[in-house]
Design a protein around this motif. Structure first.
Motif, PDB file in Angstrom:
ATOM      1  N   ALA A  12      55.419  22.007  74.209  1.00 18.76           N
ATOM      2  CA  ALA A  12      54.477  20.935  73.882  1.00 18.76           C
ATOM      3  C   ALA A  12      53.238  21.508  73.209  1.00 18.76           C
ATOM      4  O   ALA A  12      52.680  22.497  73.659  1.00 18.76           O
ATOM      5  N   ARG A  21      49.397  16.216  74.680  1.00 19.04           N
ATOM      6  CA  ARG A  21      50.284  17.167  74.011  1.00 19.04           C
ATOM      7  C   ARG A  21      51.377  16.415  73.266  1.00 19.04           C
ATOM      8  O   ARG A  21      51.783  15.332  73.671  1.00 19.04           O
ATOM      9  N   VAL A  23      55.273  16.550  72.030  1.00 17.26           N
ATOM     10  CA  VAL A  23      56.539  17.181  72.343  1.00 17.26           C
ATOM     11  C   VAL A  23      57.520  16.881  71.220  1.00 17.26           C
ATOM     12  O   VAL A  23      57.762  15.724  70.896  1.00 17.26           O
ATOM     13  N   LEU A  46      54.167  15.116  81.717  1.00 13.93           N
ATOM     14  CA  LEU A  46      53.016  15.234  80.824  1.00 13.93           C
ATOM     15  C   LEU A  46      51.893  14.288  81.216  1.00 13.93           C
ATOM     16  O   LEU A  46      50.725  14.621  81.090  1.00 13.93           O
TER      17      LEU A  46
END
Length: 131
Positions: A12, A21, A23, A46
């Motif tokens: 990420a 982030r 991904v 996340l």
């Protein structure tokens, strides 16, 4: 699988100071149900990001209605717009050379667009066709 999920999380890319982030990756999944399960697990791991925030529109509308508090939806919409602004400034969507990454960026941008339009419409705010 668990190892594929771990690889995605490790890869990420940070989007900014807020901890969000991005991904991007390829996985081998047996079927749509397994893909959905992996997406859910990734979202839980996340717990942030513009895509995750955009996906929380329905639960935010429900919370605002249950608490009779439209400010919940207004704050969500404002935060989604801020998160997308940060996302947009960190990623050159159209000029991205990697086709897979560009496709993902377009999907994320479209999902955010749809969530923003729906959130604003729920509050009775019309969105111009073009900005």
């Amino acid at each position: 699988s668990g190892s594929e999920l771990e690889k995605l999380i490790e890869a990420a890319q940070p989007l900014g100071a807020n901890g969000a982030r991005l991904v991007i990756g390829e996985v081998t999944i047996a079927d749509a149900k397994a893909l959905q399960a992996m997406g859910d697990a990734l979202r839980e791991q996340l717990a942030s990001g513009v895509g995750v925030l955009a996906a929380r529109l329905e639960e935010t509308v429900q919370a605002a209605a249950a608490q009779n508090e439209p400010a919940i939806l207004a704050k969500y919409t404002f935060n989604l717009a801020k998160a997308f602004n940060l996302f947009y400034h960190h990623h050159k969507i159209i000029s991205e050379e990697n086709a897979a990454k560009r496709a993902l960026l377009v999907v994320v941008a479209d999902r955010v667009r749809a969530s923003l339009i729906a959130a604003l419409a729920t509050m009775g705010i019309e969105v111009p066709e073009r900005m």
